[in-house]
Design an enzyme around this catalytic site. Structure first.
Site, PDB file in Angstrom:
ATOM      1  N   ASP A   1      50.852  12.322 -36.483  1.00  0.00           N
ATOM      2  CA  ASP A   1      51.189  11.044 -37.119  1.00  0.00           C
ATOM      3  C   ASP A   1      51.293  11.185 -38.641  1.00  0.00           C
ATOM      4  OD1 ASP A   1      51.002   9.941 -34.630  1.00  0.00           O
ATOM      5  OD2 ASP A   1      49.549   8.413 -35.180  1.00  0.00           O
TER       6      ASP A   1
ATOM      7  N   HIS B   1      47.157  14.549 -37.483  1.00  0.00           N
ATOM      8  CA  HIS B   1      47.933  14.032 -38.615  1.00  0.00           C
ATOM      9  C   HIS B   1      48.510  15.201 -39.414  1.00  0.00           C
ATOM     10  CE1 HIS B   1      45.392  10.645 -37.509  1.00  0.00           C
ATOM     11  NE2 HIS B   1      46.314   9.878 -38.045  1.00  0.00           N
TER      12      HIS B   1
END
Ligand SMILES: [Zn+2]
Length: 262
Positions: free
Chosen positions: A77, A224
């Site tokens: 992400d 991430h």
């Protein structure tokens, strides 16, 4: 099932029963009754809104059920990150492994070649809002929808494909997001293993331990792009997964749904 609608229906029924007993039959109902009910409903709502797998406001796909092929999907992400994303792509390419990237629209601007690289190397791209602001979950439906469209347009301009998958920022869901997603037509995608890579106290070995000890067929794992320890964790996860017979696939392949709007 514990949903937004069920929770509030039960809440109002219990409030109604309290009022009926008090007003209709003169039975004294203590103020604590209402206070406890209110606290309970607030507690359930905040749990349902903050835990992505709860399906409290709407259904979010968080894993593949009955995955007999021992497939798992790694997702990243908050990209693209001009420094970290290429490192991740190099690792993925080295192992011929495909992953899923949920991109923030504003991060794509000025990094178009990197977005193109993700797409051309066979990974899938999903929408993760335009701003990813902390205030996103306080927005009304139309403002959320506008962000979805902005990001879709940026990604489509670069890749020629419009994302179908959407991942809620911070994994938070609420009624406004439900309405915005109905309007935009995106498919909400969550995760079944949260690595907690953004918490600074977690070292690479903590993250590796957390993910590998929880891993099951059909899992979607959340990382991430920008976290510096993630490349090391990814290498270890690929090694562990390969040794244990897992195959790494995109979320699209895992759940057998096209990642883009045709
Ligand atoms: Zn995010």
């Amino acid at each position: 099932m514990l949903t937004f609608r069920n929770t509030f229906t039960v809440f109002f029924i219990l409030i109604g029963i309290g009022n009926l007993l008090h007003i209709g039959y003169g039975i004294p109902i203590h103020g604590w009754y209402y206070l406890i009910l209110t606290l309970l409903v607030l507690g359930v709502s905040s749990y349902g809104s903050s835990y992505i797998g709860s399906n409290f406001h709407f259904r979010v796909i968080c894993r593949s059920k009955n995955n007999s092929k021992k497939q798992i999907a790694v997702s990243f992400d908050d990209g693209v990150d001009p420094v970290q994303t290429p490192i991740l792509l190099d690792i993925l390419a080295k192992h011929n492994m495909k992953a899923s990237f949920f991109l923030i629209g504003k991060n794509c601007i000025g990094n178009e070649s990197l977005v193109k690289r993700i797409f051309e190397e066979g990974h899938i791209i999903g929408n993760h809002t335009y701003s990813h602001t902390y205030w996103f979950d306080f927005y009304w439906k139309n403002r959320m929808y506008k962000e979805f469209k902005q990001t879709d347009q940026i990604i489509e301009k670069i890749t020629g494909k419009r994302p179908f998958f959407f991942r809620p920022p911070y994994g938070v869901t609420n009624p406004a997001l439900k309405k915005a997603l109905i309007k935009s037509g995106h498919l909400p995608i969550g995760w079944s293993i949260r690595s907690f890579d953004t918490q600074q106290k977690n070292s690479a070995s903590d993250l590796i331990h957390r993910v590998t000890t929880r891993l099951k067929a059909g899992d979607i794992i959340l990382f991430h792009d920008y976290v510096k320890t993630v490349p090391e964790v990814l290498e270890a996860l690929i090694k562990f997964g390969t040794e244990n017979g897992y195959t790494f696939v995109t979320i699209s392949e895992l759940i057998n749904i096209n990642a883009y709007v045709e």
